[in-house]
Design a protein around this motif. Structure first.
Motif, PDB file in Angstrom:
ATOM      1  N   LYS A 152       2.761  -0.095   3.213  1.00 57.00           N
ATOM      2  CA  LYS A 152       1.198   0.225   3.644  1.00 57.00           C
ATOM      3  C   LYS A 152       0.409  -0.431   2.324  1.00 57.00           C
ATOM      4  O   LYS A 152      -0.677  -0.369   2.788  1.00 57.00           O
ATOM      5  CB  LYS A 152       1.047   1.811   4.003  1.00 57.00           C
ATOM      6  CG  LYS A 152       1.164   1.983   4.592  1.00 57.00           C
ATOM      7  CD  LYS A 152       0.762   1.268   6.861  1.00 57.00           C
ATOM      8  CE  LYS A 152       1.557   1.555   7.872  1.00 57.00           C
ATOM      9  NZ  LYS A 152       0.624   1.305   8.994  1.00 57.00           N
ATOM     10  N   PHE A 153       1.473   0.334   0.956  1.00 56.48           N
ATOM     11  CA  PHE A 153      -0.426   0.053   0.160  1.00 56.48           C
ATOM     12  C   PHE A 153      -0.328  -1.214  -0.354  1.00 56.48           C
ATOM     13  O   PHE A 153      -1.153  -2.191  -1.117  1.00 56.48           O
ATOM     14  CB  PHE A 153       0.324   0.971  -1.405  1.00 56.48           C
ATOM     15  CG  PHE A 153       0.290   2.449  -1.219  1.00 56.48           C
ATOM     16  CD1 PHE A 153      -0.809   2.901  -1.013  1.00 56.48           C
ATOM     17  CD2 PHE A 153       1.329   2.829  -1.879  1.00 56.48           C
ATOM     18  CE1 PHE A 153      -1.343   4.610  -0.981  1.00 56.48           C
ATOM     19  CE2 PHE A 153       0.845   4.522  -1.343  1.00 56.48           C
ATOM     20  CZ  PHE A 153       0.125   4.983  -1.335  1.00 56.48           C
ATOM     21  N   GLU A 154       0.670  -2.436  -0.031  1.00 55.33           N
ATOM     22  CA  GLU A 154       0.221  -3.424  -0.089  1.00 55.33           C
ATOM     23  C   GLU A 154      -0.109  -3.623   0.747  1.00 55.33           C
ATOM     24  O   GLU A 154      -0.897  -5.531   0.267  1.00 55.33           O
ATOM     25  CB  GLU A 154       2.190  -4.068  -0.641  1.00 55.33           C
ATOM     26  CG  GLU A 154       1.795  -5.525  -0.406  1.00 55.33           C
ATOM     27  CD  GLU A 154       3.557  -6.802  -0.660  1.00 55.33           C
ATOM     28  OE1 GLU A 154       3.943  -6.970   0.228  1.00 55.33           O
ATOM     29  OE2 GLU A 154       4.474  -5.695  -0.514  1.00 55.33           O
ATOM     30  N   GLU A 155       0.078  -3.793   2.151  1.00 53.61           N
ATOM     31  CA  GLU A 155      -1.276  -4.039   3.303  1.00 53.61           C
ATOM     32  C   GLU A 155      -2.626  -3.770   3.422  1.00 53.61           C
ATOM     33  O   GLU A 155      -3.552  -4.953   2.954  1.00 53.61           O
ATOM     34  CB  GLU A 155      -0.268  -4.390   4.417  1.00 53.61           C
ATOM     35  CG  GLU A 155       0.745  -4.485   5.012  1.00 53.61           C
ATOM     36  CD  GLU A 155       1.831  -4.037   6.142  1.00 53.61           C
ATOM     37  OE1 GLU A 155       0.991  -3.130   6.490  1.00 53.61           O
ATOM     38  OE2 GLU A 155       2.739  -4.568   6.548  1.00 53.61           O
ATOM     39  N   SER A 186       3.518  14.119  -4.415  1.00 53.44           N
ATOM     40  CA  SER A 186       2.626  13.878  -4.993  1.00 53.44           C
ATOM     41  C   SER A 186       2.785  15.217  -6.434  1.00 53.44           C
ATOM     42  O   SER A 186       2.788  15.099  -6.888  1.00 53.44           O
ATOM     43  CB  SER A 186       1.624  15.020  -3.717  1.00 53.44           C
ATOM     44  OG  SER A 186       0.697  15.803  -4.025  1.00 53.44           O
ATOM     45  N   ASP A 187       4.029  15.737  -5.950  1.00 53.56           N
ATOM     46  CA  ASP A 187       4.730  17.341  -7.214  1.00 53.56           C
ATOM     47  C   ASP A 187       4.660  15.812  -8.164  1.00 53.56           C
ATOM     48  O   ASP A 187       3.947  16.480  -9.997  1.00 53.56           O
ATOM     49  CB  ASP A 187       5.732  17.357  -7.016  1.00 53.56           C
ATOM     50  CG  ASP A 187       4.957  18.757  -6.119  1.00 53.56           C
ATOM     51  OD1 ASP A 187       3.662  18.606  -5.978  1.00 53.56           O
ATOM     52  OD2 ASP A 187       5.788  19.672  -5.422  1.00 53.56           O
ATOM     53  N   LYS A 188       5.483  14.981  -8.068  1.00 54.36           N
ATOM     54  CA  LYS A 188       5.993  13.711  -9.178  1.00 54.36           C
ATOM     55  C   LYS A 188       4.309  13.035  -9.518  1.00 54.36           C
ATOM     56  O   LYS A 188       5.175  11.903 -10.858  1.00 54.36           O
ATOM     57  CB  LYS A 188       6.733  13.026  -8.656  1.00 54.36           C
ATOM     58  CG  LYS A 188       8.484  13.450  -8.555  1.00 54.36           C
ATOM     59  CD  LYS A 188       9.063  13.264  -7.559  1.00 54.36           C
ATOM     60  CE  LYS A 188      10.441  13.234  -6.882  1.00 54.36           C
ATOM     61  NZ  LYS A 188      10.949  12.852  -6.864  1.00 54.36           N
ATOM     62  N   LYS A 200      -2.757   5.470  -3.759  1.00 49.02           N
ATOM     63  CA  LYS A 200      -1.305   5.089  -4.731  1.00 49.02           C
ATOM     64  C   LYS A 200      -1.727   5.879  -6.098  1.00 49.02           C
ATOM     65  O   LYS A 200      -3.217   5.738  -6.710  1.00 49.02           O
ATOM     66  CB  LYS A 200      -1.367   4.197  -4.449  1.00 49.02           C
ATOM     67  CG  LYS A 200      -0.062   3.480  -5.521  1.00 49.02           C
ATOM     68  CD  LYS A 200      -0.143   1.876  -4.951  1.00 49.02           C
ATOM     69  CE  LYS A 200       0.766   1.742  -6.111  1.00 49.02           C
ATOM     70  NZ  LYS A 200       0.828  -0.239  -5.854  1.00 49.02           N
ATOM     71  N   LEU A 201      -1.251   6.441  -6.918  1.00 49.87           N
ATOM     72  CA  LEU A 201      -1.436   6.288  -8.336  1.00 49.87           C
ATOM     73  C   LEU A 201      -0.764   5.507  -9.328  1.00 49.87           C
ATOM     74  O   LEU A 201       0.306   5.499  -8.787  1.00 49.87           O
ATOM     75  CB  LEU A 201      -1.359   8.302  -8.290  1.00 49.87           C
ATOM     76  CG  LEU A 201      -1.783   9.033  -7.680  1.00 49.87           C
ATOM     77  CD1 LEU A 201      -1.191  10.652  -8.147  1.00 49.87           C
ATOM     78  CD2 LEU A 201      -3.123   8.982  -7.990  1.00 49.87           C
ATOM     79  N   LYS A 202      -1.331   5.896 -10.215  1.00 46.48           N
ATOM     80  CA  LYS A 202      -0.285   4.908 -11.552  1.00 46.48           C
ATOM     81  C   LYS A 202       1.607   5.255 -11.492  1.00 46.48           C
ATOM     82  O   LYS A 202       2.234   3.875 -11.562  1.00 46.48           O
ATOM     83  CB  LYS A 202      -1.281   5.050 -12.605  1.00 46.48           C
ATOM     84  CG  LYS A 202      -2.726   4.636 -13.018  1.00 46.48           C
ATOM     85  CD  LYS A 202      -2.443   4.962 -14.092  1.00 46.48           C
ATOM     86  CE  LYS A 202      -3.838   4.136 -14.643  1.00 46.48           C
ATOM     87  NZ  LYS A 202      -4.480   4.205 -16.110  1.00 46.48           N
TER      88      LYS A 202
END
Length: 204
Positions: A152-155, A186-188, A200-202
């Motif tokens: 999904k992030f890629e698209e 999310s916790d990670k 999306k986070l780093k």
């Protein structure tokens, strides 16, 4: 690529003369399993979700029909004269071209470019369905969630307009399971969860 770019001028003229356009609101059920197929859709805008459902009400998304795409299961049903083997619902408000089954079959004989388009759709869906079978059979749900979000992030980019319910339907699992696994991510520090949105986070 524009849907019409792949076709001859002759086919374009006949298509515009024969196909009819219709708008559907989000959530509209357009096919139920074992319905007879009378028309085949081509999506202009929006999205159609094709899915299987169990007697208990559990659902698993098979694929989405997006802009410029058609429904492979409808094509197979028309070619082989069997009922529609799944369900189809408007996922996002959609405008579609509708083509009657008789015209669809006539074009399969008459226009090589139409056959090529349909077979291309079939090949694409077969590959995606094989991926679903592989994931359901051999991968744990936490791995499937990661794979799903990665695609999904890629698209769509680093911010997704997605609810936990949508993800659960696409993956064929309970909403509570999705919520728990997303919270773990999310916790990670992999993702940030907001109402109806996942970013999306780093660390992802």
């Amino acid at each position: 690529m524009n849907f019409f770019d792949q076709f001859s001028e002759e086919f374009k003229r006949e298509f515009q003369k024969t196909a009819f356009r219709k708008k559907f609101k989000s959530g509209t059920q357009i096919m139920i399993e074992n319905d007879d197929c009378e028309v085949i859709p081509i999506v202009l805008e929006g999205s159609i979700r094709v899915y299987k459902s169990s007697e208990s009400g559990k659902e698993l998304t098979l694929y989405h029909i997006d802009k410029g795409e058609s429904c492979v299961l409808t094509s197979l049903s028309l070619l082989n004269e069997f009922p529609f083997p799944a369900n189809a619902m408007i996922d996002k408000e959609a405008e579609v071209y509708l083509i009657t089954g008789k015209v669809f079959l006539n074009w399969m004989d008459k226009y090589p470019e139409w056959r090529a388009y349909i077979y291309q759709m079939m090949n694409k869906r077969i590959m995606s369905l094989l991926l679903i079978v592989e994931e359901v059979a051999f991968r744990k749900m936490d791995e499937r969630i990661l794979s799903y979000l990665s695609r999904k992030f890629e698209e769509e980019g680093s911010s997704l307009s997605l609810t936990h319910e949508q993800i659960s339907l696409d993956l064929g699992t309970a909403r509570e399971v999705v919520s728990r696994l997303l919270k773990d991510l999310s916790d990670k520090g992999n993702i940030s969860i907001h109402r109806g949105k996942i970013e999306k986070l780093k660390n992802f």
